[in-house]
Design a protein around this motif. Structure first.
Motif, short mmCIF file in Angstrom:
data_model
loop_
_atom_site.label_atom_id
_atom_site.label_comp_id
_atom_site.label_asym_id
_atom_site.label_seq_id
_atom_site.Cartn_x
_atom_site.Cartn_y
_atom_site.Cartn_z
N THR A 194 0.82 -1.20 0.00
CA THR A 194 0.00 0.00 0.00
C THR A 194 0.86 1.25 0.00
OG1 THR A 194 -1.90 1.10 1.04
CG2 THR A 194 -0.20 0.20 2.51
N THR A 195 0.25 2.34 -0.46
CA THR A 195 0.91 3.63 -0.44
C THR A 195 0.11 4.63 0.38
OG1 THR A 195 -0.23 4.32 -2.47
CG2 THR A 195 1.91 3.26 -2.73
N ARG A 196 -0.88 4.16 1.13
CA ARG A 196 -1.75 5.06 1.89
C ARG A 196 -2.15 4.41 3.21
NH1 ARG A 196 -7.50 4.51 -1.49
NH2 ARG A 196 -7.22 2.32 -2.09
N ALA A 197 -2.72 5.20 4.08
CA ALA A 197 -3.16 4.71 5.39
C ALA A 197 -4.67 4.54 5.38
CB ALA A 197 -2.74 5.69 6.49
N LEU A 198 -5.12 3.31 5.65
CA LEU A 198 -6.54 3.02 5.82
C LEU A 198 -6.68 2.28 7.15
CD1 LEU A 198 -7.57 1.85 2.22
CD2 LEU A 198 -7.93 4.08 3.27
N PRO A 199 -6.99 2.99 8.22
CA PRO A 199 -7.02 2.38 9.56
C PRO A 199 -7.95 1.18 9.68
CG PRO A 199 -7.13 4.77 9.71
CD PRO A 199 -7.28 4.44 8.26
N ALA A 200 -8.95 1.09 8.82
CA ALA A 200 -9.89 -0.03 8.91
C ALA A 200 -9.20 -1.37 8.72
CB ALA A 200 -11.00 0.14 7.87
N VAL A 201 -8.09 -1.40 7.99
CA VAL A 201 -7.38 -2.66 7.75
C VAL A 201 -6.95 -3.29 9.06
CG1 VAL A 201 -5.38 -3.75 6.68
CG2 VAL A 201 -6.64 -1.99 5.44
N PRO A 349 -11.60 1.03 -0.12
CA PRO A 349 -12.36 1.43 1.07
C PRO A 349 -13.78 0.86 1.10
CG PRO A 349 -11.11 3.29 0.24
CD PRO A 349 -10.97 2.20 -0.78
N ARG A 350 -14.42 0.71 -0.07
CA ARG A 350 -15.76 0.11 -0.09
C ARG A 350 -15.72 -1.34 0.37
NH1 ARG A 350 -16.54 2.42 -5.13
NH2 ARG A 350 -16.67 0.36 -6.12
N LEU A 351 -14.69 -2.06 -0.05
CA LEU A 351 -14.54 -3.45 0.40
C LEU A 351 -14.34 -3.52 1.91
CD1 LEU A 351 -12.24 -4.86 -2.42
CD2 LEU A 351 -14.49 -5.77 -1.81
N LEU A 352 -13.56 -2.61 2.45
CA LEU A 352 -13.33 -2.59 3.89
C LEU A 352 -14.60 -2.24 4.65
CD1 LEU A 352 -9.83 -0.86 3.90
CD2 LEU A 352 -10.31 -3.26 4.48
N GLU A 353 -15.39 -1.34 4.10
CA GLU A 353 -16.67 -1.00 4.74
C GLU A 353 -17.60 -2.21 4.74
OE1 GLU A 353 -18.13 2.35 2.61
OE2 GLU A 353 -16.58 3.71 3.38
N ALA A 354 -17.63 -2.94 3.63
CA ALA A 354 -18.47 -4.14 3.57
C ALA A 354 -17.98 -5.20 4.56
CB ALA A 354 -18.49 -4.69 2.15
N ALA A 355 -16.65 -5.35 4.67
CA ALA A 355 -16.09 -6.32 5.62
C ALA A 355 -16.47 -5.93 7.04
CB ALA A 355 -14.58 -6.37 5.47
N ALA A 356 -16.35 -4.66 7.37
CA ALA A 356 -16.70 -4.19 8.70
C ALA A 356 -18.18 -4.42 9.00
CB ALA A 356 -16.36 -2.71 8.84
N GLY A 357 -19.01 -4.31 7.97
CA GLY A 357 -20.43 -4.56 8.16
C GLY A 357 -20.72 -5.99 8.56
N HIS A 358 -20.05 -6.95 7.93
CA HIS A 358 -20.25 -8.35 8.30
C HIS A 358 -19.75 -8.62 9.72
CE1 HIS A 358 -21.78 -10.05 4.58
NE2 HIS A 358 -20.86 -9.38 3.89
N ALA A 359 -18.72 -7.88 10.14
CA ALA A 359 -18.16 -8.07 11.48
C ALA A 359 -18.97 -7.35 12.55
CB ALA A 359 -16.71 -7.57 11.51
N GLY A 360 -19.89 -6.49 12.12
CA GLY A 360 -20.66 -5.72 13.08
C GLY A 360 -19.87 -4.57 13.67
N LEU A 361 -18.85 -4.12 12.93
CA LEU A 361 -18.03 -3.00 13.41
C LEU A 361 -18.56 -1.71 12.83
CD1 LEU A 361 -14.49 -4.59 12.82
CD2 LEU A 361 -15.65 -4.29 15.01
N ALA A 362 -18.57 -0.67 13.62
CA ALA A 362 -19.01 0.63 13.15
C ALA A 362 -18.05 1.16 12.10
CB ALA A 362 -19.12 1.61 14.32
N ALA A 363 -18.57 1.90 11.16
CA ALA A 363 -17.73 2.48 10.11
C ALA A 363 -16.70 3.42 10.70
CB ALA A 363 -18.59 3.20 9.08
N THR A 364 -15.52 3.43 10.10
CA THR A 364 -14.46 4.35 10.52
C THR A 364 -14.18 5.31 9.37
OG1 THR A 364 -12.78 2.79 9.75
CG2 THR A 364 -13.38 2.71 12.07
N PRO A 365 -13.70 6.52 9.66
CA PRO A 365 -13.39 7.46 8.58
C PRO A 365 -12.34 6.89 7.65
CG PRO A 365 -13.38 8.55 10.71
CD PRO A 365 -13.45 7.09 11.00
N ARG A 366 -12.47 7.19 6.38
CA ARG A 366 -11.47 6.73 5.41
C ARG A 366 -10.19 7.50 5.59
NH1 ARG A 366 -14.83 5.97 -0.29
NH2 ARG A 366 -16.53 4.71 0.58
N GLY A 367 -9.05 6.74 5.60
CA GLY A 367 -7.77 7.41 5.77
C GLY A 367 -7.19 7.87 4.48
#
Length: 367
Positions: A194-201, A349-367
């Motif tokens: 990666t070349t960017r920070a996405l805290p959801a990972v 980021p859309r994939l990470l949001e979908a993953a978080a949804g299956h986990a029941g985790l609240a959305a986090t701001p995109r980094g």
């Protein structure tokens, strides 16, 4: 439409021309011709056409005289370590074919990377249909749409039913600790791709590691089991002619495949992601994700209570894999990619949001 004239970039006529290019070509006509000669495949000049919707390995339909074969190879170097192993992929298909799993017939394997720059293999061409953007006429009626989804599940059940403790299959890997290894491996891959920070990972990785379910069985895991990697027979009833693209296959937890299938299955009302590669299943008559899971459960008896964990894993891994594609595109290593690579700026980021949804985790701001 089949091509017969090299374009000088993706396909060149000779090894000599290939050596003059900055970026290596994907096909070298005289090298492929010599390889076909060595294996007694056809006579005369070649024609070719790139096929498939994959964004990893590359597949060509090659015709010569009255014979047609499919050539499968990895992308242009540099290749990520431990991926795109064409020799292993061909071996897995040969083994599974002996167990009655529908796979293409492997015609020849080239382990010599000097021929095309990477190893490759040839498969016998199959007369079938891969469902992506449209439903073929013989599968279009409502009853056949349902039967299509049922065939998808039943082929997966058959794959997962093979005994992996005996014979050559047992040499493909150790299923023990598969889920832990997946989480650890892909967490590490993010940092180098990666070349960017996405805290959801990291947030999702921590959730996966802290909620590992116990594996209920061990099986061959395809790793990319979806409608677009299945070839259907050209006539009704719905029947799987071949399961394609075995690059990710190993031994592990069968619910990893079910999690991937259901998490990436397109259904009405679901948010689209970059993995929506067969959007037609959003149309009426196709099975829903829940119906896919219920059919699988009824045929295997496995407890699907932890299925959301596997769905989270599937989409989180997909995000990391897609980020690697985006980074290669940014570096100019995917010069022919004008659509998919650029789309991953927002797609990952859309994939990470979908993953978080299956986990029941609240959305986090995109980094």
């Amino acid at each position: 439409m089949m091509e017969s004239v090299p374009d000088g970039a993706e396909v060149v006529a000779s090894r000599q021309e290939a050596r003059r290019l900055t970026a290596p070509p994907l096909l070298v006509v005289d090298a492929v011709t010599d390889f076909l000669d060595a294996h007694g495949i056809g006579r005369g000049p070649l024609s070719w056409r790139r096929i498939g919707d994959g964004h990893s390995n590359i597949t060509y339909l090659v015709r010569r005289g009255g014979e047609s074969v499919v050539l499968r190879r990895g992308p242009r170097p540099p290749l990520p370590r431990s991926t795109h192993d064409m020799v292993r992929e061909a071996r897995i298909q040969r083994i599974l074919g002996g167990h009655g799993i529908p796979v293409p017939e492997i015609v020849a394997v080239c382990e010599d990377a000097s021929v095309l720059g990477v190893p490759f293999y040839l498969m016998r061409r199959l007369d079938g249909t891969v469902v992506t953007d449209t439903v073929p006429a013989h599968l279009a009626p409502a009853a056949r749409r349902r039967a299509t989804g049922e065939a998808v599940v039943d082929a997966l059940v058959a794959l997962h039913g093979i005994d992996v403790t005996q014979g050559e299959l047992a040499s493909l890997g150790s299923p023990g600790g598969y889920l832990r290894r997946q989480v650890d491996r892909f967490r590490g891959l993010w940092e180098v791709n990666t070349t960017r920070a996405l805290p959801a990972v990291e947030r999702i990785a921590d959730w996966l590691a802290g909620n590992l379910p116990p594996s209920q069985a061990a099986s061959v895991v395809h790793g990319d089991y979806r409608m677009g990697n299945l070839m259907f027979a050209p006539r009704a009833p719905a029947r799987i002619l071949a399961i394609l693209d075995w690059e990710m296959a190993t031994l592990g937890d069968p619910l990893a495949d079910l999690g991937y299938l259901t998490a990436t299955w397109s259904e009405a009302g679901a948010v689209a992601t970059p993995l929506e590669l067969t959007p037609v299943t959003r149309e009426p008559g196709h099975l829903t994700r829940r119906e896919l899971a219920e059919r699988y459960c009824s045929r295997t008896g496995l407890d699907l209570t932890p299925l959301p964990w596997y769905q989270t894993l599937a989409l989180w891994k997909a995000a990391i894999f897609c980020e690697a594609i985006r980074t290669r595109w940014l570096r100019g290593e995917r010069p022919d990619d004008t659509v998919f690579g650029p789309s991953l700026e927002a797609g990952v980021p859309r994939l990470l949001e979908a993953a978080a949804g299956h986990a029941g985790l609240a959305a986090t701001p995109r980094g």
